[in-house]
Design a protein around this motif. Structure first.
Motif, PDB file in Angstrom:
ATOM      1  N   GLY A 105       0.791  -1.231   0.000  1.00 28.91           N
ATOM      2  CA  GLY A 105       0.000   0.000   0.000  1.00 28.91           C
ATOM      3  C   GLY A 105       0.815   1.268   0.000  1.00 28.91           C
ATOM      4  N   GLY A 106       2.108   1.161   0.192  1.00 30.46           N
ATOM      5  CA  GLY A 106       2.959   2.333   0.204  1.00 30.46           C
ATOM      6  C   GLY A 106       3.823   2.386   1.451  1.00 30.46           C
ATOM      7  N   ASP A 107       4.726   3.337   1.484  1.00 34.01           N
ATOM      8  CA  ASP A 107       5.629   3.524   2.610  1.00 34.01           C
ATOM      9  C   ASP A 107       4.831   3.916   3.862  1.00 34.01           C
ATOM     10  OD1 ASP A 107       7.416   5.461   4.340  1.00 34.01           O
ATOM     11  OD2 ASP A 107       8.765   4.166   3.213  1.00 34.01           O
ATOM     12  N   TRP A 108       5.192   3.360   4.988  1.00 37.16           N
ATOM     13  CA  TRP A 108       4.439   3.596   6.225  1.00 37.16           C
ATOM     14  C   TRP A 108       4.427   5.066   6.617  1.00 37.16           C
ATOM     15  CZ3 TRP A 108       6.498   5.547  10.765  1.00 37.16           C
ATOM     16  CH2 TRP A 108       7.891   5.627  10.832  1.00 37.16           C
ATOM     17  N   LYS A 109       5.534   5.781   6.377  1.00 34.50           N
ATOM     18  CA  LYS A 109       5.576   7.207   6.748  1.00 34.50           C
ATOM     19  C   LYS A 109       4.609   8.022   5.899  1.00 34.50           C
ATOM     20  CE  LYS A 109       9.946   6.474   6.532  1.00 34.50           C
ATOM     21  NZ  LYS A 109      11.315   6.434   6.224  1.00 34.50           N
ATOM     22  N   ASN A 110       4.472   7.614   4.643  1.00 37.18           N
ATOM     23  CA  ASN A 110       3.540   8.301   3.761  1.00 37.18           C
ATOM     24  C   ASN A 110       2.102   7.965   4.141  1.00 37.18           C
ATOM     25  OD1 ASN A 110       1.803   8.150   1.091  1.00 37.18           O
ATOM     26  ND2 ASN A 110       3.316   9.785   0.871  1.00 37.18           N
ATOM     27  N   LEU A 111       1.819   6.702   4.419  1.00 37.00           N
ATOM     28  CA  LEU A 111       0.457   6.284   4.745  1.00 37.00           C
ATOM     29  C   LEU A 111      -0.022   6.830   6.089  1.00 37.00           C
ATOM     30  CD1 LEU A 111       0.590   2.595   3.530  1.00 37.00           C
ATOM     31  CD2 LEU A 111      -0.641   4.481   2.471  1.00 37.00           C
ATOM     32  N   LEU A 112       0.848   6.786   7.093  1.00 34.71           N
ATOM     33  CA  LEU A 112       0.436   7.213   8.439  1.00 34.71           C
ATOM     34  C   LEU A 112       0.535   8.724   8.659  1.00 34.71           C
ATOM     35  CD1 LEU A 112       2.034   4.379  10.587  1.00 34.71           C
ATOM     36  CD2 LEU A 112      -0.355   4.621   9.922  1.00 34.71           C
ATOM     37  N   PHE A 113       1.540   9.338   8.046  1.00 37.55           N
ATOM     38  CA  PHE A 113       1.807  10.747   8.342  1.00 37.55           C
ATOM     39  C   PHE A 113       1.832  11.642   7.109  1.00 37.55           C
ATOM     40  CE2 PHE A 113       4.100   8.161  11.543  1.00 37.55           C
ATOM     41  CZ  PHE A 113       3.270   8.446  12.618  1.00 37.55           C
ATOM     42  N   GLU A 114       1.508  11.079   5.945  1.00 35.96           N
ATOM     43  CA  GLU A 114       1.514  11.815   4.678  1.00 35.96           C
ATOM     44  C   GLU A 114       2.855  12.500   4.417  1.00 35.96           C
ATOM     45  OE1 GLU A 114      -1.945  14.309   4.510  1.00 35.96           O
ATOM     46  OE2 GLU A 114      -3.293  12.605   4.683  1.00 35.96           O
ATOM     47  N   ALA A 115       3.931  11.873   4.868  1.00 36.31           N
ATOM     48  CA  ALA A 115       5.273  12.409   4.657  1.00 36.31           C
ATOM     49  C   ALA A 115       5.715  12.105   3.227  1.00 36.31           C
ATOM     50  CB  ALA A 115       6.259  11.779   5.640  1.00 36.31           C
ATOM     51  N   ALA A 116       6.429  13.029   2.634  1.00 37.56           N
ATOM     52  CA  ALA A 116       6.974  12.814   1.286  1.00 37.56           C
ATOM     53  C   ALA A 116       8.211  11.934   1.413  1.00 37.56           C
ATOM     54  CB  ALA A 116       7.320  14.142   0.635  1.00 37.56           C
ATOM     55  N   VAL A 117       8.098  10.704   0.949  1.00 39.74           N
ATOM     56  CA  VAL A 117       9.213   9.755   1.024  1.00 39.74           C
ATOM     57  C   VAL A 117       9.324   9.006  -0.291  1.00 39.74           C
ATOM     58  CG1 VAL A 117       9.076   9.388   3.510  1.00 39.74           C
ATOM     59  CG2 VAL A 117       7.718   7.970   1.989  1.00 39.74           C
ATOM     60  N   THR A 118      10.503   8.453  -0.528  1.00 40.60           N
ATOM     61  CA  THR A 118      10.688   7.598  -1.686  1.00 40.60           C
ATOM     62  C   THR A 118       9.990   6.287  -1.398  1.00 40.60           C
ATOM     63  OG1 THR A 118      12.831   8.616  -2.086  1.00 40.60           O
ATOM     64  CG2 THR A 118      12.402   6.511  -3.174  1.00 40.60           C
ATOM     65  N   ASP A 119       9.104   5.898  -2.282  1.00 35.49           N
ATOM     66  CA  ASP A 119       8.291   4.709  -2.086  1.00 35.49           C
ATOM     67  C   ASP A 119       9.037   3.472  -2.561  1.00 35.49           C
ATOM     68  OD1 ASP A 119       4.964   3.722  -3.134  1.00 35.49           O
ATOM     69  OD2 ASP A 119       5.983   3.444  -1.243  1.00 35.49           O
ATOM     70  N   VAL A 120       9.593   2.696  -1.645  1.00 34.61           N
ATOM     71  CA  VAL A 120      10.339   1.484  -1.979  1.00 34.61           C
ATOM     72  C   VAL A 120       9.663   0.312  -1.290  1.00 34.61           C
ATOM     73  CG1 VAL A 120      12.561   0.312  -1.852  1.00 34.61           C
ATOM     74  CG2 VAL A 120      12.485   2.783  -2.175  1.00 34.61           C
ATOM     75  N   ASP A 121       9.208  -0.652  -2.073  1.00 31.89           N
ATOM     76  CA  ASP A 121       8.546  -1.848  -1.553  1.00 31.89           C
ATOM     77  C   ASP A 121       9.565  -2.691  -0.782  1.00 31.89           C
ATOM     78  OD1 ASP A 121       7.350  -4.310  -1.174  1.00 31.89           O
ATOM     79  OD2 ASP A 121       6.809  -4.604  -3.260  1.00 31.89           O
ATOM     80  N   PRO A 122       9.332  -2.985   0.491  1.00 33.25           N
ATOM     81  CA  PRO A 122      10.311  -3.733   1.276  1.00 33.25           C
ATOM     82  C   PRO A 122      10.466  -5.202   0.858  1.00 33.25           C
ATOM     83  CG  PRO A 122       8.355  -3.271   2.574  1.00 33.25           C
ATOM     84  CD  PRO A 122       8.200  -2.540   1.289  1.00 33.25           C
ATOM     85  N   LEU A 123       9.595  -5.712  -0.013  1.00 37.21           N
ATOM     86  CA  LEU A 123       9.739  -7.079  -0.492  1.00 37.21           C
ATOM     87  C   LEU A 123      10.667  -7.177  -1.698  1.00 37.21           C
ATOM     88  CD1 LEU A 123       6.089  -8.371  -0.089  1.00 37.21           C
ATOM     89  CD2 LEU A 123       8.083  -8.935   1.302  1.00 37.21           C
ATOM     90  N   HIS A 124      11.194  -6.040  -2.142  1.00 37.31           N
ATOM     91  CA  HIS A 124      12.134  -6.007  -3.262  1.00 37.31           C
ATOM     92  C   HIS A 124      13.433  -5.349  -2.815  1.00 37.31           C
ATOM     93  CE1 HIS A 124       8.307  -6.474  -5.382  1.00 37.31           C
ATOM     94  NE2 HIS A 124       9.027  -7.107  -6.288  1.00 37.31           N
ATOM     95  N   GLU A 125      14.530  -5.826  -3.358  1.00 43.30           N
ATOM     96  CA  GLU A 125      15.822  -5.236  -3.028  1.00 43.30           C
ATOM     97  C   GLU A 125      15.961  -3.891  -3.721  1.00 43.30           C
ATOM     98  OE1 GLU A 125      19.330  -7.684  -3.329  1.00 43.30           O
ATOM     99  OE2 GLU A 125      18.067  -9.468  -3.245  1.00 43.30           O
ATOM    100  N   ARG A 126      16.552  -2.948  -3.021  1.00 46.11           N
ATOM    101  CA  ARG A 126      16.838  -1.653  -3.639  1.00 46.11           C
ATOM    102  C   ARG A 126      18.123  -1.763  -4.432  1.00 46.11           C
ATOM    103  NH1 ARG A 126      16.722   2.653   1.052  1.00 46.11           N
ATOM    104  NH2 ARG A 126      17.830   1.010   2.103  1.00 46.11           N
ATOM    105  N   GLU A 127      18.252  -0.911  -5.435  1.00 47.81           N
ATOM    106  CA  GLU A 127      19.509  -0.867  -6.174  1.00 47.81           C
ATOM    107  C   GLU A 127      20.562  -0.250  -5.265  1.00 47.81           C
ATOM    108  OE1 GLU A 127      19.474   0.633 -10.102  1.00 47.81           O
ATOM    109  OE2 GLU A 127      17.531  -0.264 -10.552  1.00 47.81           O
ATOM    110  N   ARG A 128      21.755  -0.785  -5.315  1.00 48.26           N
ATOM    111  CA  ARG A 128      22.841  -0.325  -4.458  1.00 48.26           C
ATOM    112  C   ARG A 128      23.334   1.054  -4.864  1.00 48.26           C
ATOM    113  NH1 ARG A 128      22.796  -3.394  -0.104  1.00 48.26           N
ATOM    114  NH2 ARG A 128      22.683  -5.587  -0.595  1.00 48.26           N
ATOM    115  N   ASP A 129      23.607   1.887  -3.873  1.00 49.42           N
ATOM    116  CA  ASP A 129      24.213   3.197  -4.098  1.00 49.42           C
ATOM    117  C   ASP A 129      25.623   3.095  -3.535  1.00 49.42           C
ATOM    118  OD1 ASP A 129      25.078   5.785  -4.235  1.00 49.42           O
ATOM    119  OD2 ASP A 129      23.447   6.633  -3.047  1.00 49.42           O
ATOM    120  N   PRO A 130      26.634   3.038  -4.393  1.00 49.14           N
ATOM    121  CA  PRO A 130      28.012   2.843  -3.924  1.00 49.14           C
ATOM    122  C   PRO A 130      28.448   3.875  -2.884  1.00 49.14           C
ATOM    123  CG  PRO A 130      27.920   2.733  -6.318  1.00 49.14           C
ATOM    124  CD  PRO A 130      26.564   3.172  -5.842  1.00 49.14           C
ATOM    125  N   ALA A 131      27.947   5.093  -2.975  1.00 43.32           N
ATOM    126  CA  ALA A 131      28.364   6.147  -2.044  1.00 43.32           C
ATOM    127  C   ALA A 131      27.843   5.892  -0.634  1.00 43.32           C
ATOM    128  CB  ALA A 131      27.877   7.503  -2.540  1.00 43.32           C
TER     129      ALA A 131
END
Length: 144
Positions: A105-131
């Motif tokens: 359904g979306g990021d918990w911070k966005n759903l509960l608090f309407e915070a602007a966040v990057t929506d990343v599904d926790p059941l999928h791996e994020r792409e690595r950021d070397p930095a």
């Protein structure tokens, strides 16, 4: 007129199955089947993330929680022979079952608090950021 919407979100899903058992022995049977089926599902279904039973002994109830990367990956259960055979057992033992699917359904911070966040599904791996994903000692300016 039925106005339900199919859960066709391409992101992750959680399946929850409730087993209301009549006896503690029935619960043990369900738990043993759960362990056996999970091993075969892991081999057959590439989108299967994991499964865990939640055991409520006092209420003679087991909640089986399974995690899936996509809704389509759940169709692989049709090729899991142990699941097909086990799905007939609860009725024969007088165990009442119900099941439901819960799409992402979306990021918990966005759903509960309407915070602007990057929506990343926790059941999928994020792409690595070397930095940001590098070990601390490998970051620029860090001396061990």
């Amino acid at each position: 007129m039925n106005s339900y919407i199919k859960a066709r979100d391409p992101r992750g899903h959680v399946a929850l199955t409730r087993f209301e058992c009549r006896t503690a022995l029935n619960m043990v049977v369900v738990l043993l089947m759960h362990m056996r089926i999970k091993r075969e599902v892991r081999r057959v279904a590439p989108g299967f993330v994991g499964a865990a039973p939640v055991v409520l002994w006092k209420h003679r109830t087991i909640l089986s929680v399974t995690l899936w990367r996509t809704l389509e990956s759940m169709y692989a259960m049709g090729g899991v022979q142990s699941h097909i055979l086990a799905s007939r057992v609860p009725h024969k033992l007088g165990i009442r079952t119900t099941s439901g699917l819960f799409p992402y359904g979306g990021d918990w911070k966005n759903l509960l608090f309407e915070a602007a966040v990057t929506d990343v599904d926790p059941l999928h791996e994020r792409e690595r950021d070397p930095a940001t994903d590098a070990p601390t000692s490998a970051r620029k300016g860090h001396t061990p």
